[in-house]
Scaffold this motif. Structure first.
Motif, short mmCIF file in Angstrom:
data_model
loop_
_atom_site.label_atom_id
_atom_site.label_comp_id
_atom_site.label_asym_id
_atom_site.label_seq_id
_atom_site.Cartn_x
_atom_site.Cartn_y
_atom_site.Cartn_z
N UNK A 33 36.03 33.11 45.62
CA UNK A 33 36.50 34.39 46.09
C UNK A 33 35.48 35.45 45.70
N UNK A 34 35.17 36.31 46.62
CA UNK A 34 34.35 37.48 46.33
C UNK A 34 35.05 38.69 46.89
N UNK A 35 34.81 39.83 46.28
CA UNK A 35 35.54 40.98 46.77
C UNK A 35 34.91 42.30 46.42
N UNK A 110 42.09 41.29 39.05
CA UNK A 110 40.76 41.46 38.48
C UNK A 110 40.42 40.36 37.48
N UNK A 111 41.41 39.82 36.83
CA UNK A 111 41.16 38.79 35.82
C UNK A 111 40.54 37.54 36.42
N UNK A 112 40.64 37.38 37.72
CA UNK A 112 40.07 36.21 38.40
C UNK A 112 38.58 36.37 38.68
N UNK A 113 38.05 37.53 38.45
CA UNK A 113 36.65 37.80 38.78
C UNK A 113 35.86 37.98 37.49
N UNK A 114 34.91 37.07 37.27
CA UNK A 114 34.17 37.06 36.00
C UNK A 114 32.89 37.90 36.06
#
Length: 126
Positions: A33-35, A110-114
């Motif tokens: 996933x990217x966002x 947001x916690x899914x994006x490192x």
């Protein structure tokens, strides 16, 4: 190490358009996933648009549906956000984010994006 570099921000009038770019290095577009997220002064950061880099499915916040389009160019390892019919309330710092894990579904959590970029400023004047 993943590095994300945003570009394309600027100042436009109400109703104008901008295209943001996010160049990724150390990261491969696969089933991730990217966002794009944004944060206005004094406000919390919020999700704007997300794409599943494997299947291409997208998710938008309601206020930008029909005006913003998220896309990717795998050959260039670049994520885009085309923003049309911009409104003053879109004024914010825009951040690119990447999830290094393979996910079945993408969400605005947001916690899914490192990995995060430094941001690019978008200012829309009335």
């Amino acid at each position: 190490q993943v590095q994300l570099v945003e570009s394309g921000g600027g100042s436009v009038q109400d109703g104008g358009s901008l295209r943001l770019s996010c160049a990724a290095s150390g990261y491969t577009f696969s089933s991730n996933c990217m966002g794009w997220f944004r944060q206005a002064p004094g406000e919390e950061r919020e999700g704007v648009a997300i794409i599943s880099t494997g299947g291409g499915s997208t998710l938008y916040r309601d206020s930008v549906k029909g005006r913003f389009t998220i896309s990717q160019d795998n050959a260039k390892n670049t994520l885009y956000l085309q923003m049309n019919s911009l409104k003053p309330e879109a004024t914010a710092m825009y951040y690119c984010a990447a999830d290094r894990y393979s996910r079945r579904n993408c969400y605005f959590a947001e916690s899914r994006f490192q990995s995060w970029g430094q941001g690019t400023q978008v200012t829309v004047s009335s």
